[in-house]
Design an enzyme around this catalytic site. Structure first.
Site, PDB file in Angstrom:
ATOM      1  N   ASP A  94       0.849  -1.196   0.000  1.00 33.31           N
ATOM      2  CA  ASP A  94       0.000   0.000   0.000  1.00 33.31           C
ATOM      3  C   ASP A  94       0.885   1.247   0.000  1.00 33.31           C
ATOM      4  O   ASP A  94       2.077   1.180   0.336  1.00 33.31           O
ATOM      5  CB  ASP A  94      -0.915  -0.020   1.242  1.00 33.31           C
ATOM      6  CG  ASP A  94      -2.182   0.814   1.047  1.00 33.31           C
ATOM      7  OD1 ASP A  94      -2.225   1.634   0.112  1.00 33.31           O
ATOM      8  OD2 ASP A  94      -3.122   0.650   1.847  1.00 33.31           O
ATOM      9  N   GLY A  95       0.295   2.351  -0.348  1.00 33.85           N
ATOM     10  CA  GLY A  95       0.999   3.623  -0.285  1.00 33.85           C
ATOM     11  C   GLY A  95       0.880   4.226   1.109  1.00 33.85           C
ATOM     12  O   GLY A  95       0.271   3.641   2.012  1.00 33.85           O
ATOM     13  N   ASP A  97       0.943   8.417   3.126  1.00 28.56           N
ATOM     14  CA  ASP A  97       1.116   9.870   3.000  1.00 28.56           C
ATOM     15  C   ASP A  97       2.372  10.325   3.728  1.00 28.56           C
ATOM     16  O   ASP A  97       3.006  11.296   3.326  1.00 28.56           O
ATOM     17  CB  ASP A  97      -0.134  10.577   3.525  1.00 28.56           C
ATOM     18  CG  ASP A  97      -1.344  10.148   2.722  1.00 28.56           C
ATOM     19  OD1 ASP A  97      -1.327  10.355   1.491  1.00 28.56           O
ATOM     20  OD2 ASP A  97      -2.267   9.549   3.295  1.00 28.56           O
ATOM     21  N   LYS A 107      -1.966   7.537   6.749  1.00 28.31           N
ATOM     22  CA  LYS A 107      -2.625   7.132   5.519  1.00 28.31           C
ATOM     23  C   LYS A 107      -4.025   7.742   5.482  1.00 28.31           C
ATOM     24  O   LYS A 107      -4.523   8.210   6.484  1.00 28.31           O
ATOM     25  CB  LYS A 107      -2.732   5.601   5.445  1.00 28.31           C
ATOM     26  CG  LYS A 107      -1.384   4.936   5.125  1.00 28.31           C
ATOM     27  CD  LYS A 107      -1.492   3.445   4.902  1.00 28.31           C
ATOM     28  CE  LYS A 107      -2.537   3.013   3.948  1.00 28.31           C
ATOM     29  NZ  LYS A 107      -2.467   3.608   2.602  1.00 28.31           N
ATOM     30  N   GLY A 109      -4.970   9.775   2.647  1.00 24.51           N
ATOM     31  CA  GLY A 109      -5.036  10.873   1.678  1.00 24.51           C
ATOM     32  C   GLY A 109      -6.023  10.565   0.557  1.00 24.51           C
ATOM     33  O   GLY A 109      -6.655  11.454   0.007  1.00 24.51           O
ATOM     34  N   GLY A 110      -6.152   9.282   0.249  1.00 24.50           N
ATOM     35  CA  GLY A 110      -7.097   8.868  -0.799  1.00 24.50           C
ATOM     36  C   GLY A 110      -8.452   8.475  -0.244  1.00 24.50           C
ATOM     37  O   GLY A 110      -9.322   8.023  -0.991  1.00 24.50           O
ATOM     38  N   GLU A 116      -8.259   0.061   4.267  1.00 24.66           N
ATOM     39  CA  GLU A 116      -6.807  -0.169   4.210  1.00 24.66           C
ATOM     40  C   GLU A 116      -6.304  -0.707   5.550  1.00 24.66           C
ATOM     41  O   GLU A 116      -5.459  -1.600   5.597  1.00 24.66           O
ATOM     42  CB  GLU A 116      -6.082   1.140   3.883  1.00 24.66           C
ATOM     43  CG  GLU A 116      -6.272   1.588   2.447  1.00 24.66           C
ATOM     44  CD  GLU A 116      -5.659   2.949   2.156  1.00 24.66           C
ATOM     45  OE1 GLU A 116      -5.298   3.181   1.010  1.00 24.66           O
ATOM     46  OE2 GLU A 116      -5.553   3.784   3.077  1.00 24.66           O
ATOM     47  N   LYS A 134       7.713  11.351   1.173  1.00 30.55           N
ATOM     48  CA  LYS A 134       6.847  10.821   2.236  1.00 30.55           C
ATOM     49  C   LYS A 134       7.622  10.495   3.524  1.00 30.55           C
ATOM     50  O   LYS A 134       7.018  10.177   4.544  1.00 30.55           O
ATOM     51  CB  LYS A 134       6.140   9.548   1.749  1.00 30.55           C
ATOM     52  CG  LYS A 134       5.448   9.662   0.398  1.00 30.55           C
ATOM     53  CD  LYS A 134       4.188  10.463   0.499  1.00 30.55           C
ATOM     54  CE  LYS A 134       3.397  10.547  -0.800  1.00 30.55           C
ATOM     55  NZ  LYS A 134       2.707   9.343  -1.184  1.00 30.55           N
TER      56      LYS A 134
HETATM   57  C1  5RP Z   1      -5.308   6.186   0.410  1.00 28.07           C
HETATM   58  C2  5RP Z   1      -3.951   6.245   0.973  1.00 28.07           C
HETATM   59  C3  5RP Z   1      -2.811   6.295   0.003  1.00 28.07           C
HETATM   60  O1  5RP Z   1      -2.091   5.123   0.128  1.00 28.07           O
HETATM   61  C4  5RP Z   1      -1.959   7.476   0.312  1.00 28.07           C
HETATM   62  O2  5RP Z   1      -2.778   8.632   0.223  1.00 28.07           O
HETATM   63  C5  5RP Z   1      -0.803   7.592  -0.665  1.00 28.07           C
HETATM   64  O3  5RP Z   1      -1.291   7.807  -1.950  1.00 28.07           O
HETATM   65  P1  5RP Z   1      -0.353   8.201  -3.157  1.00 28.07           P
HETATM   66  O4  5RP Z   1       0.488   7.015  -3.466  1.00 28.07           O
HETATM   67  O5  5RP Z   1      -1.329   8.554  -4.258  1.00 28.07           O
HETATM   68  O6  5RP Z   1       0.455   9.398  -2.735  1.00 28.07           O
HETATM   69  O7  5RP Z   1      -3.723   6.202   2.157  1.00 28.07           O
HETATM   70  O8  5RP Z   1      -6.271   6.231   1.418  1.00 28.07           O
END
Ligand code: 5RP
Length: 242
Positions: A94-95, A97, A107, A109-110, A116, A134
């Site tokens: 996973d990504g 923030d 986390k 941001g999306g 998640e 990050k």
């Molecule tokens: C979504 C998240 C994302 O993983 C986080 O915002 C990172 O996103 P990106 O890779 O677009 O910067 O937590 O809820």
């Protein structure tokens, strides 16, 4: 053009996301059940998994963390399970923030933080994909997202005012952003002050109406981070991938 990132910088960041997203696939093995994260960086991981399935015969199943990721994985032909159907998830990618030196994360941001976190909590290990913007010494420069019930957000915002030193904003404002669960997001401006995310997580979760908070403590085992010169895989010493 002050304040507007140039096309070159945008391209460079996109290239870093792609490099990190693809490099994280070195953790993926045939037969795995994978938690598939959400966001623009892990999107490259999902695309690469799809490519390897077609071109290299990789066989995995995925547990998506959002509707967006579910649609992407379906388009790529990745077989999917719901969280309830998956007995155990071998690995979630996973990504994030932000991540700090103790592999603690912000986390959300999306907007997909609740699912998640559920998927990460059901996983044997978690790998984060990120570019080096990050990486922070202390969490909080990125506004901390909370998911709240739609009828609770004003009360939660008012209660958060006594916990959060900065502004607490409803994401989307007049036209609120609605999560996959039908909730709202409050973005809390802590500033880089979150030195004990575990304690703050507990405090925020004790506020009635908070569904989830975007602090991930003790969940991440490695970060695959792209910089302009290289992609680094930083594995937590006492984590589950060591
Ligand atoms: C979504 C998240 C994302 O993983 C986080 O915002 C990172 O996103 P990106 O890779 O677009 O910067 O937590 O809820």
């Amino acid at each position: 053009m002050r304040g507007t990132p140039s096309a070159t910088i945008v391209d460079e960041v996109e290239a870093l996301k792609r490099e990190a997203g693809i490099a994280a696939c070195s953790f993926v093995r045939s037969g795995m059940i994978l938690g598939l994260g959400t966001g623009s960086t892990v999107r490259y991981t999902v695309l690469e998994i799809g490519r390897r399935m077609v071109e290299e015969g990789l066989q995995v199943k995925g547990v998506p963390t959002s509707e967006a990721t579910r649609h992407l994985a379906e388009d790529l032909g990745i077989p999917l399970l719901t969280l309830e159907q998956a007995d155990e998830i071998d690995l979630t990618i996973d990504g994030a923030d932000e991540f700090d030196p103790d592999f603690q994360l912000i986390k959300g941001g999306g907007g997909a933080l609740t699912q998640e976190k559920r998927v990460a909590a059901a996983s044997r290990a978690m790998v984060v994909v990120a570019d080096d913007r990050k990486q922070v010494p202390v969490l909080g420069g990125f506004d901390l997202p909370l998911e709240v019930g739609t009828s609770d957000w004003k009360r939660v915002r008012d209660e958060l005012d006594s916990i959060c030193p900065g502004m607490v904003r409803l994401r989307g404002g007049q036209i609120p952003y609605v999560t996959d669960n039908g909730g709202y997001i409050l973005d809390c401006e802590f500033g880089p002050t979150i030195s004990d995310p575990g304690k703050l997580e507990e405090l925020i979760l004790s506020v009635d109406g908070v569904v989830e908070v975007g602090l991930f403590v003790g969940m991440c085992d490695a970060v695959v981070m792209a910089t302009l010169s290289e992609v680094l895989t930083i594995v937590k010493e006492d984590g589950r991938l060591n």
